[in-house]
Design an enzyme around this catalytic site. Structure first.
Site, PDB file in Angstrom:
ATOM      1  N   GLU A   1       0.827  -1.209   0.000  1.00  0.00           N
ATOM      2  CA  GLU A   1       0.000   0.000   0.000  1.00  0.00           C
ATOM      3  C   GLU A   1       0.866   1.266   0.000  1.00  0.00           C
ATOM      4  OE1 GLU A   1      -3.042   0.463  -0.612  1.00  0.00           O
ATOM      5  OE2 GLU A   1      -3.691  -1.614  -0.596  1.00  0.00           O
TER       6      GLU A   1
ATOM      7  N   TYR B   1      -6.490   6.651   4.260  1.00  0.00           N
ATOM      8  CA  TYR B   1      -6.666   5.592   3.273  1.00  0.00           C
ATOM      9  C   TYR B   1      -5.852   4.344   3.642  1.00  0.00           C
ATOM     10  CZ  TYR B   1      -5.681   2.682  -0.656  1.00  0.00           C
ATOM     11  OH  TYR B   1      -5.518   1.570  -1.415  1.00  0.00           O
TER      12      TYR B   1
ATOM     13  N   ASP C   1      -9.846   5.556  -2.137  1.00  0.00           N
ATOM     14  CA  ASP C   1      -8.791   6.267  -2.864  1.00  0.00           C
ATOM     15  C   ASP C   1      -9.416   6.871  -4.124  1.00  0.00           C
ATOM     16  OD1 ASP C   1      -9.211   4.142  -4.528  1.00  0.00           O
ATOM     17  OD2 ASP C   1      -7.143   3.440  -4.552  1.00  0.00           O
TER      18      ASP C   1
END
Ligand code: SF4
Length: 355
Positions: free
Chosen positions: A37, A120, A138
């Site tokens: 991520e 996020y 996102d």
């Protein structure tokens, strides 16, 4: 059928195989989820795949990464850009090792207290790694939700609305798969141009599709042009071909990275004479013909390159000075901007080892 169930059914048939994903039913490793991520922020899946594999080979666990030197991590990150992410990655690994026994916590609040983890990423880790019903939003998810609910308010004004609408849909069952399913839908079906509505599990419920406006959403406020800043970089070569590099301060843009010595960056162009007051040595500086241009997220920079040769033979100088032959520059963490400058200067200057 419930929207989440429809999407999960589609995901079971069409999920993307990605290097950081586990097989269906297997429990994801939070370290891999977090690493992927962080790498995927601002970078595409194909680019990240190679970096992800190399990081895992070198640091197979969060503990191993926590014990790495920052320089090694910055070097391995070279080319991914946005180096604050690499510094935060390293700082985060150390904090998790020291404060959470080496395991990324499952609560979004605890995750957001860690370096480099915003709303996020915290939600993505909570959902994907720990199967918590966190709302993961996102840019891809914003696009899908704006179309599904025909939200015409432009971004970024629409962000809170889109988040609230996404939260309403987040299921209690299989929230980790749901988060990944929504990302896959945005990446492969509900794409920015020409959304593939015919293949979409949400087509019957999609207001944007029904109203024939899907590909015009999400709307955006017009972008302001990025300001242009100016600086002068110094290419100083010794008789043995070594060139002077230096390390930027740890904080701020490109913190801790290696660069050519450079004037401050400012809004007005520099004249060579005033710029050389910031040069690493007083010598016969010559400006190379063209400036080098580079874009950052919030501004563009135009750097003139001034070149000179020096008789200095010692390694003395300011703290952080590094004399290095261009053939060995790859041993250092050079950001893209520095590599552009180096390529340009090396083309215009000859010298031992400058290529
Ligand atoms: Fe996107 Fe089309 Fe699916 Fe609506 S129907 S969510 S616009 S792909």
């Amino acid at each position: 059928m419930h929207l989440a169930q429809a999407l999960l059914g589609w995901y079971d048939r069409h999920r993307r195989r990605l290097p950081w994903r586990t097989e269906p039913g297997a429990r994801p490793d939070p370290y891999r989820v977090w690493l992927s991520e962080i790498m995927l922020q601002q970078t595409t899946v194909p680019v990240v795949a190679g970096y992800f594999q190399r990081f895992l080979e070198r640091w197979p666990t969060l503990e191993a990464l926590a014990h790495a030197e920052l320089d090694e991590v910055l070097h391995a990150w070279q080319g991914l850009g946005y180096y604050a992410r690499a510094r935060n990655l390293h700082a985060c690994a150390r904090r998790v090792q020291a404060e959470h026994g080496g395991c990324l916590p499952p609560e979004e609040k605890a995750l957001r207290a860690l370096p480099g983890i915003g709303r996020y990423t915290a939600a993505a880790i909570a959902a994907i790694a720990h199967d918590r019903p966190a709302t993961v939003v996102d840019g891809n998810v914003e696009r899908v939700i704006a179309r599904l609910r025909a939200v015409e308010t432009p971004l970024p004004t629409a962000k809170p609305t889109l988040y609230a609408l996404a939260a309403e849909l987040t299921p209690e069952t299989r929230p980790g798969d749901y988060a990944q399913a929504l990302m896959d839908l945005g990446a492969t079906v509900c794409t920015p141009r020409n959304p593939g509505c015919l293949a979409c599990p949400w087509r019957d419920a999609c207001e944007g599709h029904a109203r024939g406006m899907a590909d015009t959403l999400p709307r955006r406020l017009p972008k302001r042009p990025r300001p242009l800043r100016h600086g002068v970089s110094f290419w100083l070569m010794r008789a043995d071909g070594a060139v002077l590099l230096r390390r930027r301060p740890e904080t701020g843009l490109l913190g801790g990275m290696i660069e050519l010595p450079t004037t401050p960056w400012r809004d007005q162009p520099w004249g060579l004479a005033e710029a050389t007051a910031h040069a690493p040595e007083a010598c016969r500086w010559q400006a190379l013909p063209e400036p080098v241009r580079h874009g950052f997220t919030h501004f563009e920079i135009e750097l003139l390159v001034a070149a000179a040769e020096t008789d200095a033979a010692s390694d003395g100088g300011e703290d952080g000075d590094i004399w290095c032959p261009p053939a060995r520059f790859s041993e250092h963490a050079l950001p893209t901007l520095t590599r552009k400058l180096v390529r340009y200067a090396a083309r215009h200057r000859s010298g031992p080892g400058s290529g």
